[in-house]
Scaffold this motif. Structure first.
Motif, PDB file in Angstrom:
ATOM      1  N   ILE A 124      16.366 -18.455  21.235  1.00  0.00           N
ATOM      2  CA  ILE A 124      16.227 -18.070  19.829  1.00  0.00           C
ATOM      3  C   ILE A 124      16.492 -19.284  18.960  1.00  0.00           C
ATOM      4  N   LYS A 125      15.670 -19.449  17.936  1.00  0.00           N
ATOM      5  CA  LYS A 125      15.814 -20.591  17.047  1.00  0.00           C
ATOM      6  C   LYS A 125      15.630 -20.148  15.606  1.00  0.00           C
ATOM      7  N   LYS A 126      16.532 -20.655  14.758  1.00  0.00           N
ATOM      8  CA  LYS A 126      16.381 -20.372  13.328  1.00  0.00           C
ATOM      9  C   LYS A 126      16.798 -21.614  12.558  1.00  0.00           C
ATOM     10  N   THR A 144       6.429 -10.009  28.971  1.00  0.00           N
ATOM     11  CA  THR A 144       5.724  -9.477  27.793  1.00  0.00           C
ATOM     12  C   THR A 144       6.622  -8.500  27.050  1.00  0.00           C
ATOM     13  N   GLU A 145       7.246  -7.592  27.797  1.00  0.00           N
ATOM     14  CA  GLU A 145       8.135  -6.602  27.169  1.00  0.00           C
ATOM     15  C   GLU A 145       9.320  -7.272  26.501  1.00  0.00           C
ATOM     16  N   ALA A 146       9.905  -8.249  27.203  1.00  0.00           N
ATOM     17  CA  ALA A 146      11.087  -8.929  26.660  1.00  0.00           C
ATOM     18  C   ALA A 146      10.741  -9.669  25.378  1.00  0.00           C
ATOM     19  N   ASN A 147       9.610 -10.347  25.353  1.00  0.00           N
ATOM     20  CA  ASN A 147       9.214 -11.083  24.149  1.00  0.00           C
ATOM     21  C   ASN A 147       9.021 -10.139  22.967  1.00  0.00           C
ATOM     22  N   GLU A 148       8.405  -8.986  23.263  1.00  0.00           N
ATOM     23  CA  GLU A 148       8.170  -7.991  22.210  1.00  0.00           C
ATOM     24  C   GLU A 148       9.491  -7.470  21.657  1.00  0.00           C
ATOM     25  N   LEU A 149      10.402  -7.125  22.576  1.00  0.00           N
ATOM     26  CA  LEU A 149      11.686  -6.553  22.174  1.00  0.00           C
ATOM     27  C   LEU A 149      12.552  -7.572  21.444  1.00  0.00           C
ATOM     28  N   MET A 150      12.592  -8.799  21.958  1.00  0.00           N
ATOM     29  CA  MET A 150      13.432  -9.826  21.334  1.00  0.00           C
ATOM     30  C   MET A 150      12.901 -10.190  19.958  1.00  0.00           C
ATOM     31  N   ALA A 151      11.591 -10.108  19.766  1.00  0.00           N
ATOM     32  CA  ALA A 151      11.031 -10.391  18.439  1.00  0.00           C
ATOM     33  C   ALA A 151      11.582  -9.401  17.416  1.00  0.00           C
ATOM     34  N   LYS A 152      11.717  -8.152  17.842  1.00  0.00           N
ATOM     35  CA  LYS A 152      12.270  -7.137  16.938  1.00  0.00           C
ATOM     36  C   LYS A 152      13.746  -7.410  16.658  1.00  0.00           C
ATOM     37  N   TYR A 153      14.454  -7.790  17.710  1.00  0.00           N
ATOM     38  CA  TYR A 153      15.882  -8.116  17.571  1.00  0.00           C
ATOM     39  C   TYR A 153      16.084  -9.264  16.574  1.00  0.00           C
ATOM     40  N   VAL A 154      15.266 -10.274  16.740  1.00  0.00           N
ATOM     41  CA  VAL A 154      15.385 -11.459  15.882  1.00  0.00           C
ATOM     42  C   VAL A 154      15.095 -11.099  14.424  1.00  0.00           C
ATOM     43  N   GLU A 155      14.108 -10.239  14.231  1.00  0.00           N
ATOM     44  CA  GLU A 155      13.781  -9.772  12.885  1.00  0.00           C
ATOM     45  C   GLU A 155      14.998  -9.118  12.232  1.00  0.00           C
ATOM     46  N   LEU A 156      15.743  -8.337  13.005  1.00  0.00           N
ATOM     47  CA  LEU A 156      16.878  -7.595  12.462  1.00  0.00           C
ATOM     48  C   LEU A 156      18.080  -8.486  12.161  1.00  0.00           C
TER      49      LEU A 156
END
Lengths: 299, 260
Positions: B136-138, B99-111
């Motif tokens: 990660i996918k874009k 849960t923590e990792a998903n939350e943190l990585m979402a912020k990373y991906v946003e940046l």
């Protein structure tokens, strides 16, 4: 030789059941797909790996014959004349039969082994074997040679005297520029084919050209770029002027193509790659992870 | 062992084929060597795909790491889609890390990825500690500019205890990307390993933070390598093959092609 191979294939297939036939066809086509997709200079590595994968119990050397033939002519293979440094192209337009190819510049017929990718024999073409528009072909060849020398450090070309489906005179220009550096893990090829069909007063010119490069040091990256051209060039009595203008157009189109590739690389660095993933966040610094982690958290 | 040689040959072929055709390559290799299917699937990465977590209305990335049978577990709701009651679930500790990792990585991906970037993280127990996949996918496709691109990151972590309160982090990152700009088509992938030894971690948050740091470091290094080395080399090869300007065209200018 071609007919003998076809007979063998038919005999082999009729000994199998219908399911076996489908699977055998699938198998052959799968092997063929891999061979035909080989990057410049890597077809023997690909074939060797395929041999290893299918194992010693399955003999695919017959398929190597078939698919290397197709691969070689598709890629306008650059062959060396034995006992010299002279290079010739092996192309569909110079194909006399599956093992014999015309070298128009040397006025020769080459015997070519597709599996070893070597010229094994040559003989001069007789007067009767030369096409009716050989003189015109020679003039075109002169201008093509000049163009290739001026723009392709490793270029090899061939100009064939051919006929259009309706029977009119045609000239086909093939250019291949290939560099292979296996120890540096890269290879690349530029190739182009221009068909010039002569009709009274003008010529219909159709070209296709492409870049294919592969770099595989610690990874694998491919570049593919291709385009086509269709144009009409007026054709009077002056063959010299005509051939010169055809080659001039070829140079223009191929240079425009290359500049479009260069331009795309520029856009790649400036925008496209950043649109995918930026070098840094908008803050222009790497992330402060403690701050990021506890952002929005109630302490 | 014959099997190892055959698998090495499969990987050799994968490294020569166009990465844009990886699905066909994988399928064809499995057809030729179906006894190696498991290994081929594990070693040849297909483009990452999304699934929708209808429980919370969010998408997540599907992979072998969150698959059980034919269903995939969402990192948001921890449920399987399509529904699968017997699907394996991470224990409480792993789920907390997840849960923590998903939350943190979402912020990373946003940046770093801004609009259109997706991330998912999955944790599981390994023989000597904890393992995790950060995906990660874009993707983008712009008709106006004639440009399109896909980026996939697959980060596989191993976190193992190393003394008291310390941990070793090993990371294997695979980046696959495709770019189409006008008539230029590029496709590539690159793998890199990283390691951080003896990192003091008192909480799960410390571990997750270290993971984030390593993801950023690896991706930045690899992105730079792709741009300077990969793209640089490809561009260089194109100019080696043909010169727009006239060469100082003396026959001696011609290089000798390396013999096959």
């Amino acid at each position: 030789m071609y007919t003998r191979w076809v007979d063998q294939k038919v005999r082999y297939i009729s000994a199998m059941s219908e399911d076996q036939i489908d699977e055998e066809t699938d198998f052959q086509e799968t092997i063929g797909r891999f061979i035909l997709a080989s990057p410049p200079g890597e077809e023997n590595d690909v074939y060797h790996s395929l041999e290893t994968i299918v194992g010693p119990s399955k003999d695919i050397s017959g398929l190597k014959d078939t698919y290397f033939h197709q691969l070689n002519i598709d890629q306008l293979f650059v062959a060396t004349i034995p006992g010299s440094n002279e290079k010739c192209l092996i192309t569909p337009f110079g194909e006399f039969d599956e093992t014999h190819y015309i070298d128009p510049k040397g006025s020769r017929l080459l015997t070519f082994d597709h599996v070893s990718q070597k010229v094994t024999d040559t003989r001069d073409l007789s007067e009767e074997e030369l096409p009716s528009h050989e003189e015109k072909r020679k003039i075109m060849e002169k201008y093509v040679d000049g163009y290739v020398l001026a723009h392709f450090p490793q270029g090899v070309s061939a100009v064939y005297a051919s006929h259009s489906p309706e029977g009119g005179e045609a000239l086909v220009i093939c250019i291949n520029s290939t560099i292979v550096k296996p120890t540096s893990m890269w290879g690349g090829r530029f190739k182009s084919t221009w068909v010039v069909e002569l009709t009274p007063g003008k010529a219909a010119v159709n070209g296709q050209y492409e870049f294919f490069t592969h770099f595989f040091e610690a990874g694998n990256v491919h570049l593919h770029s291709q385009d086509t051209a269709e144009l009409t060039i007026p054709h009077g009595d002056d063959d010299e002027a005509f051939c010169k203008s055809v080659v001039q157009k070829i140079m223009e189109y191929e240079s425009k193509f290359q500049m479009s590739v260069d331009d795309s690389f520029l856009r790649l660095s400036e925008t496209s790659f950043k649109q995918l993933r930026m070098q840094l966040p908008r803050s222009k610094t790497t992330i402060n992870w403690e701050t990021l982690q506890f952002q929005g958290k109630i302490q | 062992m014959a099997e190892n040689k055959r698998m090495a040959a499969c990987l050799d072929i994968t490294r020569r084929m166009n990465p844009a055709d990886v699905e066909t390559t994988q399928g064809d290799l499995i057809f030729l060597a179906d006894d190696l299917t498991g290994q081929i699937l594990a070693n040849v990465d297909l483009p990452l795909q999304l699934e929708t977590d209808t429980a919370v209305g969010r998408s997540f990335i599907i992979s072998d790491y969150n698959r059980d049978g034919d269903s995939y577990r969402s990192p948001h709701s921890n449920k399987y889609f399509p529904p699968y009651a017997e699907g394996a679930l991470p224990n409480a500790e792993l789920r907390q890390l997840e849960t923590e990792a998903n939350e943190l990585m979402a912020k990373y991906v946003e940046l770093y990825y801004e609009k259109g970037g997706e991330s998912s993280a999955y944790f599981w127990e390994s023989s000597d500690g904890v393992a995790a996949a950060v995906l990660i996918k874009k993707e983008y496709n712009s008709k106006e500019t004639g440009q399109k691109g896909t980026w996939n990151s697959i980060h596989i972590f191993k976190i193992t205890p190393f003394g008291t309160g310390k941990f070793n982090f090993t990371l294997t990152t695979t980046i696959s990307l495709q770019l189409g700009i006008d008539i230029l088509n590029l496709a590539g992938n690159l793998v890199r390993k990283a390691e951080k030894k003896g990192i003091k971690c008192q909480t799960g948050s410390d571990k997750v933070r270290m993971m984030g740091q390593m993801v950023e470091e690896s991706e930045n290094k690899m992105r730079a390598h792709i741009e300077t080395v990969y793209f640089g080399r490809l561009k260089g090869i194109v100019s080696d093959l043909r010169s727009v300007t006239e060469l100082k065209n003396l026959p001696s200018n011609r290089m000798v092609i390396a013999p096959n």
